[in-house]
Design an enzyme around this catalytic site. Structure first.
Site, PDB file in Angstrom:
ATOM      1  N   GLU A 347       0.781  -1.235   0.000  1.00 52.12           N
ATOM      2  CA  GLU A 347       0.000   0.000   0.000  1.00 52.12           C
ATOM      3  C   GLU A 347       0.812   1.283   0.000  1.00 52.12           C
ATOM      4  O   GLU A 347       0.321   2.332   0.428  1.00 52.12           O
ATOM      5  CB  GLU A 347      -0.899   0.016   1.235  1.00 52.12           C
ATOM      6  CG  GLU A 347      -0.147   0.083   2.578  1.00 52.12           C
ATOM      7  CD  GLU A 347       0.151  -1.263   3.197  1.00 52.12           C
ATOM      8  OE1 GLU A 347       0.465  -1.316   4.397  1.00 52.12           O
ATOM      9  OE2 GLU A 347       0.068  -2.269   2.467  1.00 52.12           O
ATOM     10  N   ASN A 348       2.049   1.292  -0.504  1.00 51.75           N
ATOM     11  CA  ASN A 348       2.866   2.502  -0.502  1.00 51.75           C
ATOM     12  C   ASN A 348       2.020   3.728  -0.829  1.00 51.75           C
ATOM     13  O   ASN A 348       1.280   3.734  -1.817  1.00 51.75           O
ATOM     14  CB  ASN A 348       3.981   2.387  -1.546  1.00 51.75           C
ATOM     15  CG  ASN A 348       4.653   1.039  -1.533  1.00 51.75           C
ATOM     16  OD1 ASN A 348       5.277   0.641  -0.555  1.00 51.75           O
ATOM     17  ND2 ASN A 348       4.516   0.303  -2.624  1.00 51.75           N
ATOM     18  N   GLU A 381      -5.901  -2.413  -0.354  1.00 51.32           N
ATOM     19  CA  GLU A 381      -4.757  -1.490  -0.407  1.00 51.32           C
ATOM     20  C   GLU A 381      -5.206  -0.036  -0.295  1.00 51.32           C
ATOM     21  O   GLU A 381      -4.520   0.785   0.323  1.00 51.32           O
ATOM     22  CB  GLU A 381      -3.959  -1.705  -1.696  1.00 51.32           C
ATOM     23  CG  GLU A 381      -3.425  -3.115  -1.889  1.00 51.32           C
ATOM     24  CD  GLU A 381      -2.676  -3.638  -0.685  1.00 51.32           C
ATOM     25  OE1 GLU A 381      -1.957  -2.866  -0.030  1.00 51.32           O
ATOM     26  OE2 GLU A 381      -2.809  -4.845  -0.391  1.00 51.32           O
ATOM     27  N   HIS A 384      -5.876   1.014   3.182  1.00 45.64           N
ATOM     28  CA  HIS A 384      -4.622   1.313   3.884  1.00 45.64           C
ATOM     29  C   HIS A 384      -4.217   2.784   3.754  1.00 45.64           C
ATOM     30  O   HIS A 384      -3.427   3.279   4.570  1.00 45.64           O
ATOM     31  CB  HIS A 384      -3.482   0.466   3.320  1.00 45.64           C
ATOM     32  CG  HIS A 384      -3.324  -0.866   3.973  1.00 45.64           C
ATOM     33  ND1 HIS A 384      -3.227  -1.019   5.336  1.00 45.64           N
ATOM     34  CD2 HIS A 384      -3.202  -2.112   3.443  1.00 45.64           C
ATOM     35  CE1 HIS A 384      -3.060  -2.299   5.615  1.00 45.64           C
ATOM     36  NE2 HIS A 384      -3.053  -2.990   4.496  1.00 45.64           N
TER      37      HIS A 384
END
Length: 939
Positions: A347-348, A381, A384
């Site tokens: 999840e950058n 993601e 997040h």
């Protein structure tokens, strides 16, 4: 992050790294003593000793607080190695170089700076006092070998309240384990000959969770040491660099290199930093404020494989913004489909990475149900971006505050954008059963583990399991049901708003939900109720006597010899055949309540819709009444409970709390059941029977029974299946696949004939008429029924295909062969990266281990090649290969292997415990189970 072990979800690779090395400490101590012994420095971090002592504190000291970084990084790799006649091609480079400046505040006087660095060569330290630039501060870098820490020794002490900066040059090598900064490859076109490098393309990407930022640049690599990042990437011309934020500028350096600068990130943890360098292309998604792009191989973009992901990403992001009342924090959201990645996705912040097979949908090739996985993964993601990125847990022992929330919130997002998937039913049941399975072992761990137990990288990685993801989601779902969904949502929104860009622990979460409860006039004591659910291992089984109304609870464990005095505050939603659901509480070990007394022959059903994280056992009369109800008119029992009654009964039998025949009796109603959830629950639990008995005389009568039970379901969909068509309804598609899988795997002649016929047509005409939904099962059955010709055909198709879905299905089918020499050859292929990609090694071995013909081969292969395999999902491999272990000899082999290789980690301990449970269970139940199947089938 979605780890491969949650496949989901998923057996896959969790890298196990050795952290403890003592070499170099003596030299460091001598140098330290002679140079700065008069300075009263801050104590160093403690390192793992060679003798057995209490676990040390592996954390950085809190005397320095980072505020921002300036990072310049240059990966030296080539995106393509072009072979020219009579010209020497350049060698690929794994080198990266760079420099970083970290700006920090000193909060406690110190004459040493400690930060993280692993496998980096660091030099040229420059320390400046930002409050007094004229002050001269001399510094020297101390590298304690392979440990995660580095020290900058100073000639003067940094003063509390002062503002300072530290500049460092560094260089390193791209990691070969898909962590840190790594290289990945893909094909653009078709090789003309073996070893042809012209179609091969390379890219660079990062994966820094949980502790790999320190392998890319020196940093304060702990989740609560948040900072703002100013990143610049130097990369070869013709490539594009992507980062967390939008590009702020780009310039040409010379004929070979260019420079890309990014806007500063929000204040965030180091593990969320990300960049890629590639020749990928993208397509946009629609959103009012945010630039959303989905990147992939140019070939995949041109073929429209990113279209489905692009269509739903903006909708999911918008759903979360409205649900949480907080806009997404960045101006851009890029997601990229990578050929190689260790987790399924990461999840950058602003640059979400995915394994390409979990982001790309290929019309005519991908199963229609693959959209469900893509949507669920994107929703996880993107959740997040709030839970984990905006608000982050203080330390990895509470990573469930990230992963549990992302799993839970994904149910709602997918349900909003794809309501036909009915995710809140099917995926909830999957997560619940996965958590129950792992949490029934004494070697489980609490959601919130003691910090002292989660210190090293390997200990942190072990937290990314079904407990953290699935139990975390189920406990949140239970709490929402207790306080009410609207109250829960208000508490969550206040929590996100007040802790944005900061770190929290579970106490903060309980406080904010309590605040919402109080504002609503509720009476639930949130922290009191939830404390035991998150701080204790396991869950209870609630036993109800419907004659007396007595209830009691005890810790549910597969191993009945394990003693436990744990108890919980248990919310019980109960209904009967003549009454609607109502909520009751079990706040002690034992209590009697009239609500649980069955009147006039009615049945009692507790844990309606399975909103509680516990199992339920009843007196025999009530079990019989529920079983009769499902055989005569199953619709009276809620759908999720039909699945849960089966799951409870089988697992209660595994724990020897009910007779195994009671659980088997419950499966009789399946011959009239067409819904997916009850069948899925039954086959998951009978899967344990298969593992225990598919090498014994029990298996024949068992297959006969399953053929009889599934015939009605198979016939229900046969007209679709025989003509390679699928029903429109999403749930019915699941049921059709289940029918084909159960029928073919248990030898129903109509199914086997269908599968071999369709595969033979493909082999003969090179025309694949098999519907994408059915390919996985048909491929497997055809390879299992065939020999070398079928295996080699599937292998050739795998090698020549660029379709990720097709490759995944073929890779799995190759493990279905019953020919041991073919399976052994396949195992050997995993040692050759030109045949099996690094990221697929553990998957292939796991699949072969699930095949009864391949289990022993896989176990021998793992032991013979452990040095190669240990960093390729070693713990998951041990878990997969030991699932069938049910003899004392197999237990001794497993224990010897774990001891000889010093593998006393959580996964291995769970495998040993499960093997002991299997041994005892088989001894006590084999004859009774054989007799039951023989009686049911007239064998």
């Amino acid at each position: 992050m979605v780890k491969n072990c949650k496949s989901k979800l998923i057996a896959g690779a969790c890298v196990v790294l050795t952290i403890s090395v003592i070499a170099g400490i003596v030299t460091m101590v001598v140098f330290y003593t002679t140079q700065i012994s008069t300075m009263n420095p801050t104590p160093r971090p403690t390192f793992l000793p060679t003798t057995t002592q209490p676990p040390p504190d592996r954390r950085l000291p809190r005397n320095l607080v980072p505020e921002s970084y300036e990072v310049v990084l240059q990966p030296h790799f080539y995106t393509r190695i072009i072979e020219v006649v009579n010209v020497t091609s350049p060698n690929q480079s794994t080198l990266f170089t760079g420099n970083s400046t970290v700006y920090f505040k000193c909060v406690q006087k110190t004459s040493s700076i400690y930060l993280h660095s692993r496998e980096l060569e660091v030099s040229d330290s420059v320390v400046k006092n930002r409050d007094n630039l004229n002050e001269e501060i001399r510094s020297s870098v101390v590298d304690p070998g392979n440990l995660d820490f580095m020290e900058i020794q100073l000639n003067v002490a940094l003063e509390a309240g002062g503002n300072y900066s530290l500049f460092l040059n560094f260089k390193g090598e791209s990691m070969g384990t898909m962590d840190g900064l790594f290289l990945s490859t893909y094909l653009e076109g078709v090789p003309e000959y073996e070893g042809d490098m012209n179609p091969v393309r390379f890219l660079a990407a990062t994966n820094l969770e949980p502790t790999f930022a320190r392998t890319v640049f020196p940093c304060f690599d702990e989740p609560d040491m948040k900072a703002v990042f100013h990143v610049s990437i130097i990369h070869r011309r013709g490539t594009e660099a992507l980062g967390n934020a939008l590009t702020s500028g780009s310039s040409i350096i010379d004929d070979e290199w260019q420079y890309t600068r990014f806007y500063p990130t929000p204040r965030m943890s180091t593990y969320l930093l990300a960049f890629t360098v590639s020749e990928f292309e993208s397509i946009p998604s629609t959103h009012e404020r945010v630039d959303i792009q989905t990147f992939a191989r140019p070939e995949a973009i041109a073929a429209g494989h990113t279209q489905y992901a692009a269509n739903i990403t903006g909708k999911i992001l918008r759903f979360y913004e409205e649900k949480f009342g907080i806009n997404y924090s960045l101006k851009k959201l890029y997601q990229i489909a990578l050929p190689d990645l260790n987790p399924m996705a990461m999840e950058n912040w602003g640059l979400v990475t995915y394994q390409q097979g979990y982001l790309l949908f290929e019309e005519g090739v991908s199963s229609l149900l693959h959209k469900e996985l893509i949507a669920t993964l994107i929703a996880h993601e993107l959740a997040h971006q709030w839970f984990g990125n905006l608000v982050t847990m203080k330390w990895w022992n509470e990573v469930w505050l990230n992963e549990g929330f992302a799993t839970y919130m994904a149910y709602f997002a997918v349900d909003a954008v794809e309501p036909s998937f009915k995710t809140k039913d099917s995926v909830v049941v999957l997560d619940l059963h996965m958590a129950f399975e792992e949490d029934a072992l004494a070697a489980s761990h609490p959601l919130t583990a003691p910090q002292k137990d989660i210190q090293t990288t390997s200990e942190i990685l072990e937290m990314f399991d079904a407990i953290t993801y699935s139990k975390g989601a189920m406990v949140l779902r239970m709490l929402a049901d207790i306080v009410g969904q609207n109250v829960f949502n208000r508490g969550i929104n206040m929590y996100l708003s007040d802790f944005r860009y900061n770190n929290t622990d579970q106490k903060n979460l309980w406080d904010y939900i309590q605040k919402a409860v109080d504002e609503d006039g509720g009476h639930t004591k949130v922290a009191m109720v939830m404390h035991k659910w998150t701080n204790q291992i396991g869950y209870p089984v609630v036993t109800i006597n419907t004659t007396s109304g007595q209830l009691d609870q005890k810790h549910f464990l597969f191993n009945d010899s394990s003693e436990s005095s744990l108890w919980w505050h248990v919310p019980i939603k109960v209904m009967s055949s003549s009454s609607e659901p109502s909520l009751e509480w079990l706040d002690t070990i034992e209590v009697s309540k009239d609500k649980f007394i069955a009147k006039n022959g009615e049945w009692i059903l507790a844990n309606v819709n399975t909103t509680g994280y516990y199992r339920v056992n009843y007196d025999l009369e009530n079990w019989d009444a529920l079983s009769s109800q499902m055989e005569n008119d199953q619709e009276r029992i809620p759908l999720i409970n039909r699945g849960q009654l089966i799951d409870d009964a089988f697992n209660l039998a595994r724990a020897k709390l009910v007779d195994v025949t009671l659980a088997l009796n419950l499966t009789r109603f399946l011959r009239n059941e067409t819904e997916f959830i009850p069948w899925k629950s039954a086959m998951t639990n009978l899967g344990y029977f298969v593992l225990m008995f598919d090498r014994s005389e029990v298996y024949g009568p068992m297959q006969t029974y399953l053929r009889e039970q599934v015939t009605g379901l198979y016939n229900f969909y046969q007209n679709y299946t025989d003509h390679s068509r699928v029903p429109k309804d999403h749930s019915s598609q699941h049921s059709q696949i289940n029918a084909v899988r159960v029928a073919c795997s248990n030898g129903l002649p109509e199914c086997v004939t269908m599968a071999t016929r369709m595969f033979a047509i493909w082999m003969k005409n090179d025309t694949n008429i098999i519907h994408p939904n059915l390919r996985s099962t048909v491929y497997c059955q055809a390879v299992a029924s065939g020999g070398k010709a079928q295996w080699d055909f599937a292998w050739d198709k795998l090698q020549s295909s660029n379709d990720t879905s097709e490759r995944d299905q073929l890779r799995a089918a190759l493990s279905c062969s019953r020919e041991t020499w073919l399976l052994n050859r396949y195992l050997q292929y995993t040692l050759d990266p030109e045949k099996i990609r690094f990221m697929d090694v553990s998957t292939v071995i796991n699949l072969i281990a699930l095949n009864p013909a391949g289990q022993a081969l896989a176990w021998n292969f793992i032991r013979a090649n452990w040095e190669f395999l240990s960093d390729r999902g070693g713990g998951a491999l041990i878990d997969a290969v030991s699932r069938r272990f049910s003899t004392e000899f197999e237990l001794e082999e497993l224990e010897r292997f774990v001891t000889d290789n010093d593998l006393g980690y959580m996964r291995e301990e769970q495998a040993i415990e499960q093997t002991r449970v299997n041994i005892q269970w088989v001894k006590e139940h084999k004859e009774k189970i054989l007799q039951w199947f023989e009686m049911e089938t007239g064998s």
